[in-house]
Design an enzyme around this catalytic site. Structure first.
Site, PDB file in Angstrom:
ATOM      1  N   GLU A 131      -4.034   0.532  13.792  1.00 16.43           N
ATOM      2  CA  GLU A 131      -3.037   1.198  12.945  1.00 16.43           C
ATOM      3  C   GLU A 131      -2.941   2.646  13.390  1.00 16.43           C
ATOM      4  O   GLU A 131      -3.761   3.110  14.208  1.00 16.43           O
ATOM      5  CB  GLU A 131      -3.440   1.097  11.460  1.00 16.43           C
ATOM      6  CG  GLU A 131      -3.193  -0.286  10.881  1.00 16.43           C
ATOM      7  CD  GLU A 131      -3.512  -0.400   9.397  1.00 16.43           C
ATOM      8  OE1 GLU A 131      -3.900   0.604   8.786  1.00 16.43           O
ATOM      9  OE2 GLU A 131      -3.379  -1.507   8.862  1.00 16.43           O
ATOM     10  N   HIS A 355       2.691   6.495  -1.216  1.00 16.82           N
ATOM     11  CA  HIS A 355       1.815   5.355  -0.958  1.00 16.82           C
ATOM     12  C   HIS A 355       0.396   5.558  -1.467  1.00 16.82           C
ATOM     13  O   HIS A 355      -0.174   4.677  -2.092  1.00 16.82           O
ATOM     14  CB  HIS A 355       1.796   5.131   0.554  1.00 16.82           C
ATOM     15  CG  HIS A 355       1.012   3.939   1.001  1.00 16.82           C
ATOM     16  ND1 HIS A 355       1.317   2.656   0.587  1.00 16.82           N
ATOM     17  CD2 HIS A 355      -0.060   3.821   1.833  1.00 16.82           C
ATOM     18  CE1 HIS A 355       0.467   1.803   1.149  1.00 16.82           C
ATOM     19  NE2 HIS A 355      -0.382   2.492   1.893  1.00 16.82           N
ATOM     20  N   ARG A 390      -5.113  10.457   5.227  1.00 16.41           N
ATOM     21  CA  ARG A 390      -5.966   9.267   5.254  1.00 16.41           C
ATOM     22  C   ARG A 390      -5.554   8.357   6.393  1.00 16.41           C
ATOM     23  O   ARG A 390      -4.370   8.061   6.558  1.00 16.41           O
ATOM     24  CB  ARG A 390      -5.832   8.498   3.934  1.00 16.41           C
ATOM     25  CG  ARG A 390      -6.597   7.185   3.952  1.00 16.41           C
ATOM     26  CD  ARG A 390      -6.336   6.382   2.706  1.00 16.41           C
ATOM     27  NE  ARG A 390      -4.989   5.894   2.620  1.00 16.41           N
ATOM     28  CZ  ARG A 390      -4.615   4.654   2.931  1.00 16.41           C
ATOM     29  NH1 ARG A 390      -5.483   3.769   3.356  1.00 16.41           N
ATOM     30  NH2 ARG A 390      -3.356   4.278   2.808  1.00 16.41           N
TER      31      ARG A 390
HETATM   32  P1  FAD Z   1      -6.452  -0.157  -7.650  1.00 14.80           P
HETATM   33  O1  FAD Z   1      -6.639  -1.299  -6.738  1.00 14.80           O
HETATM   34  O2  FAD Z   1      -5.104   0.422  -7.702  1.00 14.80           O
HETATM   35  O3  FAD Z   1      -6.846  -0.615  -9.140  1.00 14.80           O
HETATM   36  C1  FAD Z   1      -6.594   0.236 -10.226  1.00 14.80           C
HETATM   37  C2  FAD Z   1      -7.015  -0.464 -11.508  1.00 14.80           C
HETATM   38  O4  FAD Z   1      -7.035   0.479 -12.567  1.00 14.80           O
HETATM   39  C3  FAD Z   1      -6.083  -1.578 -11.963  1.00 14.80           C
HETATM   40  O5  FAD Z   1      -6.884  -2.647 -12.394  1.00 14.80           O
HETATM   41  C4  FAD Z   1      -5.360  -0.985 -13.183  1.00 14.80           C
HETATM   42  O6  FAD Z   1      -5.034  -1.940 -14.154  1.00 14.80           O
HETATM   43  C5  FAD Z   1      -6.439  -0.074 -13.708  1.00 14.80           C
HETATM   44  N1  FAD Z   1      -5.938   1.018 -14.545  1.00 14.80           N
HETATM   45  C6  FAD Z   1      -5.149   2.067 -14.186  1.00 14.80           C
HETATM   46  N2  FAD Z   1      -4.922   2.869 -15.243  1.00 14.80           N
HETATM   47  C7  FAD Z   1      -5.570   2.309 -16.292  1.00 14.80           C
HETATM   48  C8  FAD Z   1      -5.698   2.647 -17.664  1.00 14.80           C
HETATM   49  N3  FAD Z   1      -5.126   3.734 -18.206  1.00 14.80           N
HETATM   50  N4  FAD Z   1      -6.425   1.834 -18.463  1.00 14.80           N
HETATM   51  C9  FAD Z   1      -7.021   0.709 -17.970  1.00 14.80           C
HETATM   52  N5  FAD Z   1      -6.930   0.351 -16.670  1.00 14.80           N
HETATM   53  C10 FAD Z   1      -6.217   1.142 -15.854  1.00 14.80           C
HETATM   54  N6  FAD Z   1      -5.508   0.500   1.857  1.00 14.80           N
HETATM   55  C11 FAD Z   1      -6.219   0.025   2.887  1.00 14.80           C
HETATM   56  O7  FAD Z   1      -7.329   0.498   3.153  1.00 14.80           O
HETATM   57  N7  FAD Z   1      -5.719  -1.002   3.648  1.00 14.80           N
HETATM   58  C12 FAD Z   1      -4.516  -1.571   3.406  1.00 14.80           C
HETATM   59  O8  FAD Z   1      -4.119  -2.505   4.084  1.00 14.80           O
HETATM   60  C13 FAD Z   1      -3.744  -1.058   2.332  1.00 14.80           C
HETATM   61  N8  FAD Z   1      -2.508  -1.568   2.073  1.00 14.80           N
HETATM   62  C14 FAD Z   1      -1.847  -1.139   0.964  1.00 14.80           C
HETATM   63  C15 FAD Z   1      -0.633  -1.725   0.643  1.00 14.80           C
HETATM   64  C16 FAD Z   1       0.040  -1.350  -0.512  1.00 14.80           C
HETATM   65  C17 FAD Z   1       1.361  -1.981  -0.859  1.00 14.80           C
HETATM   66  C18 FAD Z   1      -0.521  -0.357  -1.349  1.00 14.80           C
HETATM   67  C19 FAD Z   1       0.181   0.075  -2.602  1.00 14.80           C
HETATM   68  C20 FAD Z   1      -1.717   0.259  -1.015  1.00 14.80           C
HETATM   69  C21 FAD Z   1      -2.382  -0.126   0.140  1.00 14.80           C
HETATM   70  N9  FAD Z   1      -3.602   0.457   0.503  1.00 14.80           N
HETATM   71  C22 FAD Z   1      -4.299  -0.029   1.559  1.00 14.80           C
HETATM   72  C23 FAD Z   1      -4.249   1.418  -0.379  1.00 14.80           C
HETATM   73  C24 FAD Z   1      -5.328   0.667  -1.170  1.00 14.80           C
HETATM   74  O9  FAD Z   1      -4.839  -0.590  -1.523  1.00 14.80           O
HETATM   75  C25 FAD Z   1      -5.733   1.416  -2.415  1.00 14.80           C
HETATM   76  O10 FAD Z   1      -6.059   2.739  -2.118  1.00 14.80           O
HETATM   77  C26 FAD Z   1      -6.951   0.757  -3.045  1.00 14.80           C
HETATM   78  O11 FAD Z   1      -6.702  -0.603  -3.218  1.00 14.80           O
HETATM   79  C27 FAD Z   1      -7.265   1.410  -4.365  1.00 14.80           C
HETATM   80  O12 FAD Z   1      -8.246   0.652  -5.001  1.00 14.80           O
HETATM   81  P2  FAD Z   1      -8.765   1.105  -6.421  1.00 14.80           P
HETATM   82  O13 FAD Z   1      -9.795   0.112  -6.817  1.00 14.80           O
HETATM   83  O14 FAD Z   1      -9.141   2.521  -6.384  1.00 14.80           O
HETATM   84  O15 FAD Z   1      -7.485   1.019  -7.370  1.00 14.80           O
HETATM   85  C1  SIN Z   2      -0.405  -0.938   5.764  1.00 16.54           C
HETATM   86  O1  SIN Z   2      -0.656  -2.116   5.848  1.00 16.54           O
HETATM   87  O2  SIN Z   2       0.415  -0.348   6.456  1.00 16.54           O
HETATM   88  C2  SIN Z   2      -1.103  -0.141   4.713  1.00 16.54           C
HETATM   89  C3  SIN Z   2      -2.423   0.201   5.197  1.00 16.54           C
HETATM   90  C4  SIN Z   2      -3.021   1.301   4.393  1.00 16.54           C
HETATM   91  O3  SIN Z   2      -2.367   1.915   3.564  1.00 16.54           O
HETATM   92  O4  SIN Z   2      -4.185   1.609   4.646  1.00 16.54           O
END
Ligand code: FAD
Ligand code: SIN
Length: 545
Positions: A131, A355, A390
Site C-alpha cells: 500500500e 477516513h 498514518r
Molecule cells: P471501531 O472499529 O470503529 O469501533 C468503534 C466502536 O465504538 C464501535 O463498536 C461503536 O459502536 C463504538 N462506539 C462509538 N461511540 C460509542 C458510544 N458513544 N457509546 C458506545 N459505543 C460507542 N485500517 C487498517 O489498518 N487496514 C485497513 O484495511 C483499513 N481499512 C479501512 C476501511 C474503511 C472503510 C474504514 C472506515 C477504515 C479502515 N481502516 C483500516 C481503519 C481501521 O478500520 C480503523 O482505524 C480501526 O478499525 C479502528 O478500530 P477501533 O476498534 O478503534 O474502532
Molecule cells: C484501504 O484498504 O485502502 C484502507 C487501508 C487503511 O486505511 O489502512
C-alpha cells in the site's frame, strides 16, 4: 477560541439513585478491533462489560479492506517497516512506540490465526500486498478485500464465547463518571429501554473508534461520530494532534452509492489513477506514482479536480489480468457491479474523503490516559505511532497490539481496586435550560459540509476562522438544549470534536503530514516539530498547548 463556548456536560440533572445501575470490574466501550481485543484480554482476570452503540459488528473495523501491516516476508524487516512508519509520520511519530508495535505485529497475526482467522495465502505463505508509503509488500488480507469482516467476526465470536464478558449492544455512552478524580464508569442511554442507566466500573477502556462522520465525504460508517473524543474531553482527559485527519484518496463517487472505499490495495496491485482526459497524473508528482503516501495522492487528486473542473478522477484497472482482479477484490467487484461498473474494464469514479482520525486521546503504551482509571486504545487514542500521518494498514495493527495491552493493564489496575461496589451520588453540572426545537438533520448536514469545505484535504486560515465562527454560533444552542436522544448526543459530540479539530488546525500554521495549509504550504520544524495538546479546564473551556 472564545472562553464562553459552553463545553459542559449536557446530561440533564439527575440523581444516581434514581437511575438503573450495574457494576463491573472493567467497562470496555467499543466493539471494534481495539475494544474486542482489550475485552478478551481483560476477561482473563476480571469481569468485563463490553458496550457498543450499535450491534457488535457495526464499526470501522468491520469495513476494513486492505488489511493489517506486519513485516512477514524474507525481503522485509522490522527496521524497514519502522522506517516507513516514521517517514510517513513526518517528524511526529515516536520511534520507541513504533518499534514496540511493529515488533508485536507478526505475533498479533499469529494470535488471530490461533483464534480461527483465515488470511489469504500463496501456497503455504501468507499473501502480502503493498500500500502507499510501504516500501515492501507487508499487508496481510482476508477474503481478498474483506479483512475487517474476518477480524470482526473472529474476535466477535471469541467475546461471545467468553463467560467473563457481558455484552450490551445498542448501548450508547453519554458521559464518563468522575468520582473524586477517578473514572468510575459511564452514563449510558439504553437502546432497549430508551432510558439513561449507570454502569459503575473499577476501570474503563475507551475504544470508540473514529470521527469520519464529522465530514460530508467519508468512508466511515454511521457510528463514527467522534463520541470518544468529546466524551474524553468533557471528562478532562488530555487529547492531542486532532488537526491530523487522514483523507483516503479513493472513495467511490457516484450519486446514490454510499461513499464506499476502493481500497488502496487496488493501486497496490497496479491500478492507475487518471483524470477525465485519461492523463495518468500521479507519475509526474511522485516517484511511487499511485503508491505515493496517501496525503500526497489525496492532495494531488483535489488539485487535479480543481484544474479540470471535474468532481472526480478515475481508477483504471483495464490493463490488469481480469480474473486476478475479480479474485483479489471480490467485495469491491460486486459493489461496483451493482452500479453497472465492471471493475476490470470501466473507469471507476473516485475522490478523497475523510477516513481516519490520526490524533486522539493521549495515551502511553498501556493505554493509560491522563485520568486515573481511564484507558483508551484504537482509533480514538493517540499513542504516537502514526505521528502526522498514518501508513495504510498500520491502524488495525495498532488497534490489535495496543488494544491487547490496554486490556492487560486495565485488568491489572482493576485487581488493585477494592470491591467498593456502591451507588454514589453524581454531581452533574448541567445547564440544559433551553426549549429550542432543533432540526438535528439540518445541523448535522451544515456541520458536515462546513468541515468538508473548511477543514478538509486543503485548509487555510480564512476558511478555518470562518468555520470556527459558524461553530461558535451553533454550539451554544445545540449544547444548551436537552437533546436526550442518541442522535442529539451524537450531534453535540460532533460539534465538540469539530471545534477542537478546527482550532488545532488553525493554530498549526504549517503543513505537515495529512495537515495541509495552502497559506502555509511548508513544513516548519523550528516552530512545529511538536504535538499539540488540549484539555478541558474546570470552567469548561478548552486549554491548548
Ligand atoms: P471501531 O472499529 O470503529 O469501533 C468503534 C466502536 O465504538 C464501535 O463498536 C461503536 O459502536 C463504538 N462506539 C462509538 N461511540 C460509542 C458510544 N458513544 N457509546 C458506545 N459505543 C460507542 N485500517 C487498517 O489498518 N487496514 C485497513 O484495511 C483499513 N481499512 C479501512 C476501511 C474503511 C472503510 C474504514 C472506515 C477504515 C479502515 N481502516 C483500516 C481503519 C481501521 O478500520 C480503523 O482505524 C480501526 O478499525 C479502528 O478500530 P477501533 O476498534 O478503534 O474502532
Ligand atoms: C484501504 O484498504 O485502502 C484502507 C487501508 C487503511 O486505511 O489502512
Amino acid at each position: 477560541m472564545k472562553e464562553a463556548l459552553p463545553f459542559r456536560r449536557f446530561v440533564t440533572s439527575f440523581h444516581s439513585l434514581q437511575l438503573p445501575h450495574r457494576f463491573t470490574d472493567c467497562l470496555v466501550i467499543g466493539s471494534g478491533a481495539a475494544g474486542l481485543r482489550a475485552a478478551l484480554e481483560a476477561a482473563r482476570s476480571c469481569r468485563v462489560t463490553l458496550l457498543a452503540k450499535g450491534t457488535l459488528e457495526k464499526s470501522n473495523t468491520a469495513l476494513a479492506q486492505g488489511g493489517i501491516a506486519a513485516s512477514l516476508s524474507s525481503s522485509d524487516s522490522l527496521e524497514k517497516h519502522l522506517e516507513d512508519t516514521l517517514q510517513a509520520g513526518a517528524g511526529l511519530a515516536e520511534e520507541e512506540v513504533g518499534r514496540f508495535i511493529i515488533e508485536m505485529g507478526p505475533g498479533a497475526i499469529h494470535d488471530l490465526e490461533e483464534m480461527g482467522a483465515s488470511f489469504d495465502r500463496h501456497g503455504e505463505e501468507i499473501a502480502l500486498t503493498r500500500e502507499g508509503g510501504h516500501t515492501e509488500a507487508r499487508v496481510v488480507h482476508a477474503h481478498g478485500d474483506s479483512t475487517g469482516r474476518e477480524l470482526s467476526s473472529v474476535l466477535g465470536r471469541a467475546v461471545k464465547r467468553c463467560d467473563g464478558i457481558r455484552i450490551l449492544e445498542e448501548t450508547f455512552v453519554v458521559d464518563l463518571i468522575d468520582s473524586q478524580g477517578r473514572c468510575s464508569g459511564a452514563i449510558v442511554l439504553s437502546g432497549r429501554t430508551g432510558q439513561l442507566e449507570i454502569i459503575w466500573s473499577k476501570v474503563t477502556v475507551l475504544a470508540t473508534g473514529g470521527a469520519g462522520r464529522i465530514w460530508r465525504e467519508t468512508t466511515n460508517p454511521a457510528v463514527a461520530t467522534g463520541d470518544g473524543l468529546a466524551i474524553a474531553f468533557r471528562a478532562g482527559a488530555v487529547l492531542r494532534d486532532l488537526e491530523f485527519v487522514q483523507f483516503h484518496p479513493t472513495t467511490l463517487y457516484l450519486a446514490g452509492a454510499a461513499r464506499a472505499l476502493i481500497s488502496e490495495a487496488v493501486r497496490g496491485e497496479g491500478a492507475y489513477l487518471r483524470d477525465k482526459s485519461g492523463d495518468r497524473f500521479m507519475t509526474a508528482v511522485h516517484p511511487d506514482a499511485e503508491l505515493a503516501p496517501r496525503d500526497v495522492v489525496s492532495r494531488t487528486i483535489v488539485e487535479r479536480m480543481l484544474d479540470t473542473g471535474d468532481t472526480r478522477v478515475f481508477l483504471d484497472l483495464s490493463h490488469l489480468d481480469p480474473d486476478r482482479v475479480r479474485r483479489r477484490f471480490p467485495g469491491i467487484t460486486a459493489h461496483l457491479a451493482a452500479f453497472d461498473i465492471d471493475i476490470t474494464s470501466d473507469p471507476i469514479p473516485v475522490r478523497p474523503s475523510a477516513h481516519y482520525m490520526v490524533g486522539g486521546v493521549s495515551v502511553d503504551l498501556d493505554g493509560r490516559t491522563s485520568i486515573p482509571g481511564l484507558f483508551a486504545c484504537g482509533e480514538v487514542a493517540s499513542a504516537g505511532f502514526h505521528g502526522a500521518n498514518r501508513l495504510g494498514s498500520n491502524s488495525l495493527l495498532e488497534a490489535l497490539v495496543l488494544g491487547r495491552r490496554a486490556g492487560v493493564a486495565a485488568a491489572l489496575e482493576a485487581k488493585g481496586q477494592a470491591d467498593d461496589f456502591r451507588v454514589r451520588e453524581i454531581e452533574s453540572k448541567v445547564e440544559n435550560d433551553r426549549e429550542v426545537s432543533i432540526d438535528l438533520e439540518d445541523v448535522e448536514n451544515s456541520l458536515r459540509s462546513l468541515m468538508w469545505m473548511s477543514a478538509g484535504v486543503r485548509r487555510d486560515g480564512k476558511g478555518l476562522e470562518a468555520a470556527r465562527e459558524s461553530l461558535a454560533l451553533w454550539t451554544p444552542y445545540v449544547m444548551g438544549s436537552d437533546l436526550r436522544s442518541r442522535r442529539g448526543f451524537e450531534l453535540q459530540n460532533r460539534l465538540t470534536a469539530a471545534l477542537l479539530i478546527t482550532e488545532m488546525a488553525l493554530r498549526r500554521d504549517e503543513s505537515r503530514g495529512v495537515h495541509y495549509r495552502t497559506d502555509y504550504p511548508a513544513r516548519d520544524d523550528a516552530r512545529w516539530a511538536r504535538h499539540q495538546l488540549v484539555h478541558r479546564t474546570p470552567d469548561g473551556a478548552p486549554s491548548f498547548a
